[in-house]
Scaffold this motif. Structure first.
Motif, PDB file in Angstrom:
ATOM      1  N   GLY A  37     -30.844   1.022   0.034  1.00 28.62           N
ATOM      2  CA  GLY A  37     -30.606   2.465   0.131  1.00 28.62           C
ATOM      3  C   GLY A  37     -31.856   3.281  -0.148  1.00 28.62           C
ATOM      4  N   ILE A  38     -32.623   2.863  -1.137  1.00 33.05           N
ATOM      5  CA  ILE A  38     -33.868   3.571  -1.481  1.00 33.05           C
ATOM      6  C   ILE A  38     -34.892   3.367  -0.366  1.00 33.05           C
ATOM      7  CG2 ILE A  38     -35.756   3.753  -3.158  1.00 33.05           C
ATOM      8  CD1 ILE A  38     -33.074   4.728  -4.278  1.00 33.05           C
ATOM      9  N   LYS A  39     -35.013   2.129   0.133  1.00 36.42           N
ATOM     10  CA  LYS A  39     -35.914   1.857   1.268  1.00 36.42           C
ATOM     11  C   LYS A  39     -35.565   2.757   2.446  1.00 36.42           C
ATOM     12  CE  LYS A  39     -37.263  -2.985   0.982  1.00 36.42           C
ATOM     13  NZ  LYS A  39     -38.664  -2.732   1.175  1.00 36.42           N
ATOM     14  N   SER A  40     -34.280   2.827   2.762  1.00 39.42           N
ATOM     15  CA  SER A  40     -33.812   3.636   3.879  1.00 39.42           C
ATOM     16  C   SER A  40     -34.134   5.114   3.654  1.00 39.42           C
ATOM     17  CB  SER A  40     -32.312   3.437   4.054  1.00 39.42           C
ATOM     18  OG  SER A  40     -31.813   4.267   5.054  1.00 39.42           O
ATOM     19  N   TYR A  41     -33.967   5.577   2.435  1.00 38.39           N
ATOM     20  CA  TYR A  41     -34.274   6.974   2.100  1.00 38.39           C
ATOM     21  C   TYR A  41     -35.742   7.271   2.397  1.00 38.39           C
ATOM     22  CZ  TYR A  41     -34.968  11.205  -0.633  1.00 38.39           C
ATOM     23  OH  TYR A  41     -35.303  12.478  -1.033  1.00 38.39           O
ATOM     24  N   PHE A  42     -36.630   6.386   1.954  1.00 35.62           N
ATOM     25  CA  PHE A  42     -38.057   6.603   2.199  1.00 35.62           C
ATOM     26  C   PHE A  42     -38.386   6.524   3.689  1.00 35.62           C
ATOM     27  CE2 PHE A  42     -38.756   5.164  -2.357  1.00 35.62           C
ATOM     28  CZ  PHE A  42     -39.005   6.442  -2.817  1.00 35.62           C
ATOM     29  N   GLU A  43     -37.733   5.635   4.407  1.00 36.38           N
ATOM     30  CA  GLU A  43     -37.961   5.531   5.852  1.00 36.38           C
ATOM     31  C   GLU A  43     -37.526   6.810   6.564  1.00 36.38           C
ATOM     32  OE1 GLU A  43     -35.880   1.901   6.721  1.00 36.38           O
ATOM     33  OE2 GLU A  43     -37.475   0.670   5.829  1.00 36.38           O
ATOM     34  N   LYS A  44     -36.447   7.429   6.117  1.00 40.05           N
ATOM     35  CA  LYS A  44     -35.999   8.705   6.697  1.00 40.05           C
ATOM     36  C   LYS A  44     -37.015   9.804   6.414  1.00 40.05           C
ATOM     37  CE  LYS A  44     -31.098   7.665   6.547  1.00 40.05           C
ATOM     38  NZ  LYS A  44     -29.837   7.866   5.850  1.00 40.05           N
ATOM     39  N   LYS A  45     -37.622   9.748   5.227  1.00 37.72           N
ATOM     40  CA  LYS A  45     -38.634  10.742   4.887  1.00 37.72           C
ATOM     41  C   LYS A  45     -39.878  10.580   5.768  1.00 37.72           C
ATOM     42  CE  LYS A  45     -39.121  12.126   0.624  1.00 37.72           C
ATOM     43  NZ  LYS A  45     -38.685  13.294  -0.106  1.00 37.72           N
ATOM     44  N   VAL A  46     -40.208   9.350   6.158  1.00 32.27           N
ATOM     45  CA  VAL A  46     -41.327   9.115   7.075  1.00 32.27           C
ATOM     46  C   VAL A  46     -41.038   9.813   8.403  1.00 32.27           C
ATOM     47  CG1 VAL A  46     -42.505   7.360   8.472  1.00 32.27           C
ATOM     48  CG2 VAL A  46     -42.127   6.951   6.040  1.00 32.27           C
ATOM     49  N   VAL A  47     -39.838   9.615   8.929  1.00 32.59           N
ATOM     50  CA  VAL A  47     -39.454  10.224  10.208  1.00 32.59           C
ATOM     51  C   VAL A  47     -39.497  11.751  10.097  1.00 32.59           C
ATOM     52  CG1 VAL A  47     -37.545  10.492  11.850  1.00 32.59           C
ATOM     53  CG2 VAL A  47     -38.099   8.224  10.928  1.00 32.59           C
ATOM     54  N   GLU A  48     -38.999  12.284   9.000  1.00 31.22           N
ATOM     55  CA  GLU A  48     -38.996  13.732   8.796  1.00 31.22           C
ATOM     56  C   GLU A  48     -40.423  14.281   8.795  1.00 31.22           C
ATOM     57  OE1 GLU A  48     -36.640  16.339   5.698  1.00 31.22           O
ATOM     58  OE2 GLU A  48     -38.427  15.473   4.745  1.00 31.22           O
TER      59      GLU A  48
END
Length: 150
Positions: A37-48
């Motif tokens: 979940g934390i990995k996914s959160y950071f990956e979403k922030k990269v896209v943003e």
């Protein structure tokens, strides 16, 4: 070049550089995180943040905003090295990476405030910068919640 245009260009270049550093930092945070979940959160922030870059560049195509390659700054490189060291010694990598994300988002908000204070910044650019800053503030709140509820 007109000094007002140069100031605007410099402000945008600074925001672009900060977002490039954020992209690389969030990629590093994702690498160092253990929970899916934390990995996914950071990956979403990269896209943003990649979207932020596209918006900033598209808003002022007539300005020289540098290369479209995501390079980051020397200070950003040092920070990512610090993230690796911190992850190596931390008992909880996810918490350590969330702490760094909070620190980075707080610094980014200050950078956005500085750009918004630029009096000669055209209204359309200020609107984009203001909208991105609001997303950063929301991200900061989310990251702090994740950090505090671990």
């Amino acid at each position: 070049m007109n000094t007002d245009i140069a100031k605007i260009e410099d402000s945008l270049k600074d925001l672009i550089s900060k977002n490039e550093d954020a992209i690389k930092g969030f990629e590093k945070a994702s690498e160092n995180s253990k929970q899916v979940g934390i990995k996914s959160y950071f990956e979403k922030k990269v896209v943003e943040r990649m979207q932020f870059l596209r918006e900033l560049r598209a808003a002022a195509p007539e300005l020289d905003l540098g290369s479209v390659e995501i390079e980051g700054s020397g200070a950003g490189t040092l920070h990512r090295t610090w993230m690796d060291v911190k992850a190596f010694f931390a008992e909880d990598n996810d918490e350590a990476m969330l702490e760094e994300a909070v620190r980075g988002d707080k610094a980014a908000i200050l950078d956005y405030d500085k750009a918004l204070a630029e009096t000669m910044m055209p209204h359309r650019l200020k609107e984009i910068i203001r909208a991105q800053k609001e997303l950063l503030q929301n991200d900061l709140e989310t990251t702090e919640i994740l950090e505090n509820h671990r």
